[in-house]
Scaffold this active site. Sequence first.
Site, PDB file in Angstrom:
ATOM      1  N   LYS A 158       0.832  -1.206   0.000  1.00  0.00           N
ATOM      2  CA  LYS A 158       0.000   0.000   0.000  1.00  0.00           C
ATOM      3  C   LYS A 158       0.868   1.258   0.000  1.00  0.00           C
ATOM      4  O   LYS A 158       0.613   2.197  -0.770  1.00  0.00           O
ATOM      5  CB  LYS A 158      -0.919   0.015   1.228  1.00  0.00           C
ATOM      6  CG  LYS A 158      -1.958   1.140   1.165  1.00  0.00           C
ATOM      7  CD  LYS A 158      -2.584   1.420   2.510  1.00  0.00           C
ATOM      8  CE  LYS A 158      -1.764   2.382   3.311  1.00  0.00           C
ATOM      9  NZ  LYS A 158      -2.427   2.890   4.532  1.00  0.00           N
ATOM     10  N   ASP A 185      -6.703   1.217   1.382  1.00  0.00           N
ATOM     11  CA  ASP A 185      -6.650   1.412   2.826  1.00  0.00           C
ATOM     12  C   ASP A 185      -7.959   0.919   3.438  1.00  0.00           C
ATOM     13  O   ASP A 185      -8.817   0.360   2.749  1.00  0.00           O
ATOM     14  CB  ASP A 185      -6.358   2.880   3.175  1.00  0.00           C
ATOM     15  CG  ASP A 185      -7.579   3.773   3.046  1.00  0.00           C
ATOM     16  OD1 ASP A 185      -8.554   3.372   2.369  1.00  0.00           O
ATOM     17  OD2 ASP A 185      -7.572   4.877   3.622  1.00  0.00           O
TER      18      ASP A 185
END
Length: 220
Positions: A124, A142
């Site tokens: 991420k 997220d």
Amino acid sequence: MTSPNKAARVAKILSELEALYPTTPVPLDHKDPYTLLVAVLLSAQCTDERVNQVTPALWALADNPFDMMQVPVEDIKAVIRPCGLAPRKSQAISDLSRILVEKYQGEVPREMEQLEELPGVGHKTAGVVVAQAFGVPAFPIDTHIHRLAQRWGLTNGKNVVQTEKDLKRLFPKEKWNKLHLQIIFYGREYCTARGCDGTQCPLCRWCYPNRKRPKKTLKA
């Protein structure tokens, strides 16, 4: 009233988010790829607001990898302690700074694979950096995006890897970088973890007008 099909939901989500968030400023204060990389690393299990409160003092210590690798880890840890996980994060900041200098002449690499090899940098974090620092199409997932994608029926939500694959398949590649921020902004403002259960916010109600029970979402 029947629920819109997935294609209609995708089109509605794109149009509504574009109307709500025509511009998408990066929530983390930074001035270059290196400071963005460090700020994203600090944001793990920490709010962007808290990170933005801490980073000015960190940049006062060092705002580039050449200087940061010279700063004692204990000094970094003392500054970033409010962000949580300070021992691990401070060591990662020190180590990745040294690697950037020794392996990349102090430059942040543009490739996901190279970024993911750096200490403290997961998939991420690497996605955020390539998307927001270099404009490379990516769809970092997220907790907000993972939750909303399930509520809107865009993924089965088994894990963030599956969510990323599903969203990349549904949305045009040229929309990914902006859309990932738009969904985060919407998740913070309208479709929060506690404020909406899949039946409250405007987009949840539009996507599933007949949903009577809360939508249980799988955690990332």
